[in-house]
Write a protein that holds these residues in place. Structure first.
Motif, short mmCIF file in Angstrom:
data_model
loop_
_atom_site.label_atom_id
_atom_site.label_comp_id
_atom_site.label_asym_id
_atom_site.label_seq_id
_atom_site.Cartn_x
_atom_site.Cartn_y
_atom_site.Cartn_z
N LEU A 48 0.85 -1.18 0.00
CA LEU A 48 0.00 0.00 0.00
C LEU A 48 0.89 1.24 0.00
CD1 LEU A 48 -2.38 -1.48 2.68
CD2 LEU A 48 -2.98 -1.07 0.29
N ASP A 49 0.90 1.91 -1.11
CA ASP A 49 1.67 3.13 -1.36
C ASP A 49 3.18 2.89 -1.47
OD1 ASP A 49 -0.25 4.97 -1.94
OD2 ASP A 49 -0.51 5.67 0.12
N ALA A 50 3.78 3.81 -2.22
CA ALA A 50 5.19 3.66 -2.58
C ALA A 50 6.00 4.88 -2.14
CB ALA A 50 5.33 3.45 -4.09
N GLY A 51 5.81 5.26 -0.86
CA GLY A 51 6.65 6.32 -0.30
C GLY A 51 8.08 5.80 -0.14
N SER A 52 8.92 6.58 0.51
CA SER A 52 10.34 6.19 0.58
C SER A 52 10.54 4.87 1.32
CB SER A 52 11.16 7.32 1.23
OG SER A 52 10.80 7.46 2.59
N GLY A 53 9.57 4.47 2.14
CA GLY A 53 9.68 3.19 2.86
C GLY A 53 9.75 1.98 1.95
N GLY A 86 9.14 6.61 -3.67
CA GLY A 86 10.08 5.50 -3.47
C GLY A 86 10.15 4.54 -4.66
N LEU A 87 9.20 4.68 -5.57
CA LEU A 87 9.09 3.71 -6.66
C LEU A 87 10.39 3.50 -7.46
CD1 LEU A 87 6.85 1.86 -7.52
CD2 LEU A 87 6.01 3.63 -9.07
N PRO A 88 11.10 4.57 -7.83
CA PRO A 88 12.34 4.35 -8.61
C PRO A 88 13.41 3.58 -7.83
CG PRO A 88 11.68 6.67 -8.67
CD PRO A 88 10.81 6.00 -7.65
N ARG A 113 -1.34 6.15 -15.28
CA ARG A 113 -0.05 5.80 -15.89
C ARG A 113 0.95 6.96 -15.76
NH1 ARG A 113 1.84 1.84 -19.17
NH2 ARG A 113 -0.11 0.71 -18.99
N GLN A 114 0.48 8.17 -15.98
CA GLN A 114 1.36 9.35 -15.83
C GLN A 114 1.82 9.52 -14.38
OE1 GLN A 114 -1.44 12.20 -17.41
NE2 GLN A 114 -0.36 12.36 -19.37
N ILE A 115 0.93 9.23 -13.45
CA ILE A 115 1.28 9.37 -12.03
C ILE A 115 2.41 8.41 -11.68
CG2 ILE A 115 0.43 8.90 -9.69
CD1 ILE A 115 -2.35 9.94 -10.71
N VAL A 116 2.27 7.16 -12.14
CA VAL A 116 3.27 6.14 -11.80
C VAL A 116 4.61 6.45 -12.47
CG1 VAL A 116 3.83 3.69 -12.05
CG2 VAL A 116 1.53 4.37 -11.38
#
Ligand SMILES: [Zn+2]
Ligand SMILES: [Zn+2]
Length: 316
Positions: A48-53, A86-88, A113-116
């Motif tokens: 759930l979510d891709a913050g820096s964690g 955090g995704l990259p 798609r643009q958000i990701v």
């Protein structure tokens, strides 16, 4: 005869902070990384979510799975940086053996798609989304309900600038609701303009009741409780909740356990302790039962026992 193990659902917090990462000695206990929660149930891995964690989660998954493929579903609540940045740095995305589904809704003025792809856009990052080696499927959600194996996921838009979803995951051992960013409906962030002032009171009440129904009976609710009640007075319209509004929502929805989440970057560990103590006092004053904790990075929660998977009939 071998006993059949009761189902269990495991939740782990990899990032509990809101807005921006704040690592350092003042945030050691509750953590400095932004929003990311892992849920495991019935052989599914849900993120759930891709913050820096999510960076540390990726490293842990690679370590655990070794040469075996990792299959997971990543649900994004909204486009704000603290939920996608955090995704990259999510290592499993760079390995062709892995299958990653990323799910979420179109944002305000941007497709899902643009958000990701945004955190990996040139010139801000050297590798583009399409260059990632893993099998990545980006799935724009249009329905408010979907299935992952035996798990069911239900979504609801909440009160936050732009488009922001909350999710509730129904597992064999119970349900977990994730609403990391949400301002109480006392202040209307969206749709306010479409409602004439005379109707606003009714609209607020209706929106709040719909959220209460969405959360009704959750075993675990991970909820935005960024501000103290005093702080909230000068932050109305910023899109976040306070201690007393989080408690009243959890009590009205008969939640079993509330996790205070999206800690303010200006709050050190002692401040989060004080907010938790204040929350406990509020529950006592209401003479109600509610398990309470402030989400801590690195902490695991287990739900065990058989529950009926299903969304209460009121939601169907
Ligand atoms: Zn946030
Ligand atoms: Zn946000």
């Amino acid at each position: 005869m071998a006993e059949v193990a009761a189902p269990s659902t495991r939740i782990k917090f990899w990032g509990t902070r809101g807005s921006i990462s704040v690592p350092g000695p003042a945030t050691l206990r509750y953590g400095g990384n932004t929003a990311c929660v892992e849920l495991r149930a019935d052989d599914e891995i849900v993120v759930l979510d891709a913050g820096s964690g999510i960076r540390a989660l990726g490293a842990a998954l690679e370590e655990e799975f070794g040469a075996q493929p990792i299959k997971l579903s990543l649900f994004i609540t909204h486009a704000h940086w603290d939920h996608i940045q955090g995704l990259p740095f999510f290592q499993p995305a760079y390995d062709q053996k892995n299958e990653i589904r990323i799910l979420g809704f179109d944002g305000a003025g941007a497709t899902f798609r643009q958000i990701v792809a945004e955190p990996m856009k040139a010139p801000f990052f050297p590798i583009a989304m399409r260059e990632l080696s893993s099998k990545i499927a980006i799935k724009k959600l249009t329905d408010m309900e979907c299935s992952l194996g035996k798990l069911r996921v239900k979504a609801k838009f909440v009160n936050h600038p732009g488009i922001c979803a909350g999710y509730r995951i129904f597992t064999p051992a119970g349900s977990v609701a994730f609403v990391p960013d949400h301002e109480p409906y006392e202040f209307f962030l969206h749709a306010a303009k479409e409602n004439r002032p005379a109707d606003e009171e009714i609209a607020r009440a209706e929106e709040r009741s719909a959220l209460v129904r969405f959360l009704e009976g959750s075993d675990i609710l991970i909820l935005d409780a960024q501000y103290t009640d005093e702080e909230y007075k000068s932050r109305v319209g910023w899109g976040h909740g306070s201690i007393s509004t989080a408690i009243s929502l959890a009590l009205d929805a008969h939640v079993e356990k509330l996790l205070l989440f999206h800690h303010d970057p200006a709050h050190d560990d002692a401040m989060v302790d004080a907010m938790l103590a204040q929350a406990e006092r509020l529950v006592q004053q209401n003479d109600r039962k509610l398990q309470l904790a402030a989400a801590r990075e690195g902490e695991e929660l287990i739900l065990a026992g058989q529950k009926q998977i299903g969304i209460p009939s009121a939601h169907l």
